[in-house]
Each structure stands twice: as structure tokens, then as C-alpha cells.
Design an enzyme around this catalytic site. Structure first.
Site, mmCIF file in Angstrom:
data_model
loop_
_atom_site.group_PDB
_atom_site.id
_atom_site.type_symbol
_atom_site.label_atom_id
_atom_site.label_comp_id
_atom_site.label_asym_id
_atom_site.label_seq_id
_atom_site.Cartn_x
_atom_site.Cartn_y
_atom_site.Cartn_z
ATOM 1 N N ASP A 272 0.856 -1.190 0.000
ATOM 2 C CA ASP A 272 0.000 0.000 0.000
ATOM 3 C C ASP A 272 0.890 1.237 0.000
ATOM 4 O O ASP A 272 2.023 1.199 0.475
ATOM 5 C CB ASP A 272 -0.869 0.033 1.265
ATOM 6 C CG ASP A 272 -2.138 -0.816 1.119
ATOM 7 O OD1 ASP A 272 -2.374 -1.369 0.039
ATOM 8 O OD2 ASP A 272 -2.886 -0.910 2.110
ATOM 9 N N MET A 273 0.353 2.355 -0.517
ATOM 10 C CA MET A 273 1.122 3.598 -0.495
ATOM 11 C C MET A 273 0.553 4.482 0.605
ATOM 12 O O MET A 273 -0.646 4.725 0.656
ATOM 13 C CB MET A 273 1.025 4.287 -1.861
ATOM 14 C CG MET A 273 1.980 5.446 -2.038
ATOM 15 S SD MET A 273 3.719 5.050 -1.751
ATOM 16 C CE MET A 273 4.172 4.252 -3.279
ATOM 17 N N ARG B 243 -1.726 -0.673 -8.535
ATOM 18 C CA ARG B 243 -3.035 -0.135 -8.133
ATOM 19 C C ARG B 243 -2.948 1.382 -8.277
ATOM 20 O O ARG B 243 -2.090 2.021 -7.666
ATOM 21 C CB ARG B 243 -3.360 -0.483 -6.679
ATOM 22 C CG ARG B 243 -4.667 0.172 -6.217
ATOM 23 C CD ARG B 243 -4.867 0.119 -4.714
ATOM 24 N NE ARG B 243 -4.996 -1.233 -4.221
ATOM 25 C CZ ARG B 243 -4.596 -1.623 -3.013
ATOM 26 N NH1 ARG B 243 -4.036 -0.759 -2.193
ATOM 27 N NH2 ARG B 243 -4.743 -2.869 -2.624
ATOM 28 N N THR C 294 -11.037 3.111 -7.759
ATOM 29 C CA THR C 294 -11.825 4.333 -7.560
ATOM 30 C C THR C 294 -13.314 3.987 -7.544
ATOM 31 O O THR C 294 -13.728 2.964 -8.101
ATOM 32 C CB THR C 294 -11.547 5.375 -8.668
ATOM 33 O OG1 THR C 294 -12.381 6.517 -8.464
ATOM 34 C CG2 THR C 294 -11.789 4.838 -10.063
HETATM 35 P P1 FDA Z 1 -13.886 10.250 -4.775
HETATM 36 O O1 FDA Z 1 -13.238 10.605 -3.490
HETATM 37 O O2 FDA Z 1 -14.154 11.342 -5.743
HETATM 38 O O3 FDA Z 1 -15.183 9.442 -4.460
HETATM 39 C C1 FDA Z 1 -16.114 9.064 -5.460
HETATM 40 C C2 FDA Z 1 -17.407 8.670 -4.766
HETATM 41 O O4 FDA Z 1 -17.196 7.483 -4.007
HETATM 42 C C3 FDA Z 1 -17.863 9.753 -3.781
HETATM 43 O O5 FDA Z 1 -18.944 10.419 -4.306
HETATM 44 C C4 FDA Z 1 -18.252 9.012 -2.529
HETATM 45 O O6 FDA Z 1 -19.651 8.955 -2.467
HETATM 46 C C5 FDA Z 1 -17.767 7.594 -2.712
HETATM 47 N N1 FDA Z 1 -16.735 7.281 -1.714
HETATM 48 C C6 FDA Z 1 -15.417 7.287 -1.914
HETATM 49 N N2 FDA Z 1 -14.768 6.897 -0.796
HETATM 50 C C7 FDA Z 1 -15.728 6.647 0.126
HETATM 51 C C8 FDA Z 1 -15.723 6.200 1.476
HETATM 52 N N3 FDA Z 1 -14.564 5.929 2.119
HETATM 53 N N4 FDA Z 1 -16.895 6.056 2.099
HETATM 54 C C9 FDA Z 1 -18.062 6.314 1.465
HETATM 55 N N5 FDA Z 1 -18.139 6.724 0.187
HETATM 56 C C10 FDA Z 1 -16.997 6.897 -0.457
HETATM 57 N N6 FDA Z 1 -5.214 5.539 -0.945
HETATM 58 C C11 FDA Z 1 -3.908 5.688 -0.646
HETATM 59 O O7 FDA Z 1 -3.450 6.806 -0.428
HETATM 60 N N7 FDA Z 1 -3.101 4.587 -0.593
HETATM 61 C C12 FDA Z 1 -3.550 3.341 -0.851
HETATM 62 O O8 FDA Z 1 -2.781 2.374 -0.795
HETATM 63 C C13 FDA Z 1 -4.920 3.173 -1.175
HETATM 64 N N8 FDA Z 1 -5.462 1.951 -1.430
HETATM 65 C C14 FDA Z 1 -6.743 1.853 -1.910
HETATM 66 C C15 FDA Z 1 -7.265 0.617 -2.291
HETATM 67 C C16 FDA Z 1 -8.509 0.532 -2.881
HETATM 68 C C17 FDA Z 1 -9.018 -0.793 -3.335
HETATM 69 C C18 FDA Z 1 -9.294 1.703 -3.043
HETATM 70 C C19 FDA Z 1 -10.630 1.655 -3.709
HETATM 71 C C20 FDA Z 1 -8.821 2.912 -2.596
HETATM 72 C C21 FDA Z 1 -7.556 3.003 -2.018
HETATM 73 N N9 FDA Z 1 -7.064 4.224 -1.545
HETATM 74 C C22 FDA Z 1 -5.741 4.329 -1.211
HETATM 75 C C23 FDA Z 1 -8.005 5.349 -1.322
HETATM 76 C C24 FDA Z 1 -8.077 6.272 -2.517
HETATM 77 O O9 FDA Z 1 -6.870 6.940 -2.684
HETATM 78 C C25 FDA Z 1 -9.192 7.300 -2.353
HETATM 79 O O10 FDA Z 1 -8.955 8.095 -1.257
HETATM 80 C C26 FDA Z 1 -10.592 6.703 -2.201
HETATM 81 O O11 FDA Z 1 -10.757 5.605 -3.038
HETATM 82 C C27 FDA Z 1 -11.663 7.724 -2.563
HETATM 83 O O12 FDA Z 1 -11.462 8.225 -3.852
HETATM 84 P P2 FDA Z 1 -12.326 7.854 -5.141
HETATM 85 O O13 FDA Z 1 -11.369 7.561 -6.223
HETATM 86 O O14 FDA Z 1 -13.321 6.811 -4.847
HETATM 87 O O15 FDA Z 1 -12.989 9.213 -5.573
#
Ligand code: FDA
Length: 303
Positions: A123-124, A179, A221
Site C-alpha cells: 500500500d502507499m 493499483r 476508484t
Molecule cells: P472520490 O473521493 O471522488 O469518491 C467518489 C465517490 O465514491 C464519492 O462520491 C463518494 O460517495 C464515494 N466514496 C469514496 N470513498 C468513500 C468512502 N470511504 N466512504 C463512502 N463513500 C466513499 N489511498 C492511498 O493513499 N493509498 C492506498 O494504498 C490506497 N489503497 C486503496 C485501495 C482501494 C481498493 C481503493 C478503492 C482505494 C484506495 N485508496 C488508497 C483510497 C483512494 O486513494 C481514495 O482516497 C478513495 O478511493 C476515494 O477516492 P475515489 O477515487 O473513490 O474518488
């Protein structure tokens, strides 16, 4: 403004309150809980990546306990035939305090996992970790090219250049498994994009390069318009459904997840579990303070 105030308040909330929110995003406190959740997803044709919760090392004994938990999780997953991979956070193994100790601890986890054919992803974490985590990945990839993956965060301005450096070490026989996510930590504007359009532009720019260079993207995402743009890029590069996957967090965007799965795209869910759930939960709450507001409103309305 209100959301920011709520985010700040989170640190003062009692653990019991945070748990109300956390249940939705965490498989549970035990390995049995996690196995149950993974089985549930596997039965629907969805893969998982299991994360034993815990961050930043207090001492080496604690790190070795985390390592033992990973060993147990890997062995149990193999025994139960789970379709899963594993995600590890290097600060749990003392990344900043003792790089060599951290490398050895994670190397042993990957050595065990690789014996069963599993992948382990680094993970980052926050930007203080970017250089050492990339260095750690590079060392481990040279030794276990088919069994270790990395994460890149599109909000960091350096990420495209990090990706270009990864290309230099990628072994075409074992394309690097990346990822790609936006990034969850609060970073200064000097090093990180702050506007959603910029973060998404960087995301797509990186994905375009990953696809062009035949690396394996794990597109992490829940952003529906962004996913649509990712799918357009996948078509532009004529990729087969085996050449990429989507990833989402446990408890987030189930309808969007179901839509992608129904369309035949590979999906992997991040399944965190364990006793050390508090930091993971508060980070998610700080990112989505509206959830706290919803819980408070729900609580008051019930009363
Ligand atoms: P965005 O923040 O624009 O969200 C899009 C929509 O998704 C929003 O409208 C919201 O409703 C919904 N949503 C998103 N997150 C939510 C939550 N937690 N609870 C409820 N609703 C939510 N980051 C990092 O820095 N290091 C890492 O190693 C990882 N690893 C990782 C693994 C996986 C499988 C995922 C999906 C994500 C990560 N992340 C991460 C987190 C990532 O960087 C990011 O912060 C979140 O996925 C939210 O961003 P979105 O791309 O979903 O877009």
C-alpha cells in the site's frame, strides 16, 4: 466548512461511536470475520485483497505480531481456497525506523504468499513514505516479480515520473501490477494536486501510460465519471478483460460495483480486518465527514 469542522471533531469522538460507522467498512475484528466476507464476495465472482489492520510501529515485537497475523491469514486463505491477494502497509513494519527490518518482515510475508501463488501489494501511505515504499517495492519486485504489486496516487505531482521509473524496471514477462488510486492522505499543495479535475486528469494520464506500456492496472476508484473515462481508455488500447481490474473498498459504492461486475469487468474488494481498526476508520471519516453528520442526524432522529 461544516464538514471540515466535523472532520476535526473526529479525533475527540469515543471509540464506541467510531465503531458505529466503522462496521460498514471493516470485515470485523477476527480472521473468521474476514474469511466470511471474502467467501461472500468470491461466491459472486469477485476477488478480494485482505488487509490486516495496523499502522505505524510501536516496537519490533508489535511488528512481528502483525507479521504473524499475515502468516495466519495467508495460510488460512490457502487452506480455504480463497480468491484473494493481500495488502500491507510498510509503516506497520517500521519503514521509517529500520528499513532493513521492514524489508525482511515484508519479504518473509511475500515469500510465504508466493508459495501459494498469492500476490502481496505494498500500500502507499503519506508522502514521507513514497520514496522508501517505492525503493522497497523495487527490491521485492526484483526477487518476486509475479507476487508483489505497488500503489500509485494520482494526487501527487511526482507520480507520472515515478511511473516512468517503474517502467524502467518492469520485466515484460511479469508486467508490474499497479493499483492506481487518487490518494487518501492530506498533502501540501506544493506536492499534491488539490482540485478534483487535476487529480482525475493525472489519474487518466497515468492509466494511459500503464495501458500503453502493457503494465497491469488495478483501477481503484468509486468515481463514476472517472470510471467511464477509464473504460474509454481501456477500449482505446484494445485491452482484453484479463488485462486490468477494478478495485473498490469494502462497504463503498455497492451499486456501481455490481454494475461493473455485471458488465464482466474483474473486480477486487479491499477487505480490512483486525483489532487495530481505529486509525483506518478515522482516516476514512476524515475523508468523508458527511458520514459522521449522517450518523449524528440518524441518531438524533431515532431519539
Ligand atoms: P472520490 O473521493 O471522488 O469518491 C467518489 C465517490 O465514491 C464519492 O462520491 C463518494 O460517495 C464515494 N466514496 C469514496 N470513498 C468513500 C468512502 N470511504 N466512504 C463512502 N463513500 C466513499 N489511498 C492511498 O493513499 N493509498 C492506498 O494504498 C490506497 N489503497 C486503496 C485501495 C482501494 C481498493 C481503493 C478503492 C482505494 C484506495 N485508496 C488508497 C483510497 C483512494 O486513494 C481514495 O482516497 C478513495 O478511493 C476515494 O477516492 P475515489 O477515487 O473513490 O474518488
Amino acid at each position: 466548512m461544516i464538514n471540515r469542522l466535523i472532520a476535526w471533531t473526529i479525533q475527540f469522538l469515543p471509540e464506541r461511536f467510531i465503531w458505529i460507522f466503522s462496521k460498514k467498512y471493516i470485515a470485523g475484528k477476527t480472521l473468521d470475520d474476514a474469511v466470511r466476507v471474502v467467501n461472500h464476495f468470491n461466491a459472486q465472482g469477485i476477488f478480494t485483497t485482505m488487509d490486516v489492520l495496523g499502522e505505524s510501529l510501536d516496537n519490533k515485537e508489535q511488528a512481528l505480531k502483525f507479521q504473524k497475523n499475515y502468516f495466519k491469514t495467508i495460510k488460512e486463505s490457502a487452506k480455504k481456497g480463497l480468491k484473494t491477494s493481500f495488502s500491507v502497509k510498510p509503516t506497520m513494519f517500521g519503514l521509517h525506523r529500520d528499513f532493513d527490518f521492514c524489508h525482511t518482515a515484508i519479504r518473509e510475508i511475500i515469500a510465504l504468499a508466493s508459495g501459494y501463488g498469492f500476490l502481496v501489494r505494498i500500500d502507499m501511505e503519506d508522502s514521507n513514505c513514497t520514496d522508501p515504499e517505492l525503493k522497497l517495492f523495487e527490491k521485492l519486485y526484483i526477487e518476486f516479480p509475479a507476487h508483489v504489486g505497488i500503489v500509485l496516487q494520482s494526487y501527487l505531482k511526482r507520480t507520472y515520473s515515478d511511473l516512468q521509473n517503474i517502467l524502467k524496471i518492469s520485466n515484460p514477462k511479469y508486467p508490474v501490477n499497479i493499483r492506481l488510486c487518487k490518494g487518501i492522505y492530506i498533502e501540501p499543495p506544493g506536492i499534491a494536486y488539490k482540485k478534483k479535475e487535476e487529480i482525475n486528469f493525472s489519474f487518466l494520464n497515468c492509466l494511459d501510460l500503464i495501458l500503453a506500456e502493457n503494465l497491469f492496472p488495478a483501477i481503484a476508484t468509486h468515481d463514476k465519471p472517472l470510471i467511464q473515462n477509464c473504460l474509454s481508455l481501456i477500449s482505446k488500447h484494445n485491452k482484453d478483460k484479463k488485462e486490468y481490474e477494478f478495485q473498490m473498498l469494502y462497504g463503498v459504492a455497492p451499486l456501481l460495483r455490481a454494475k461493473l461486475v455485471n458488465e464482466g469487468h474483474a473486480m477486487r474488494i479491499y477487505v480490512p480486518y483486525g483489532e487495530h481498526w481505529f486509525h483506518y476508520s478515522t482516516r476514512r471519516l476524515k475523508e468523508n465527514p458527511h458520514l459522521v453528520r449522517d450518523i449524528i442526524v440518524g441518531f438524533l432522529v431515532k431519539k
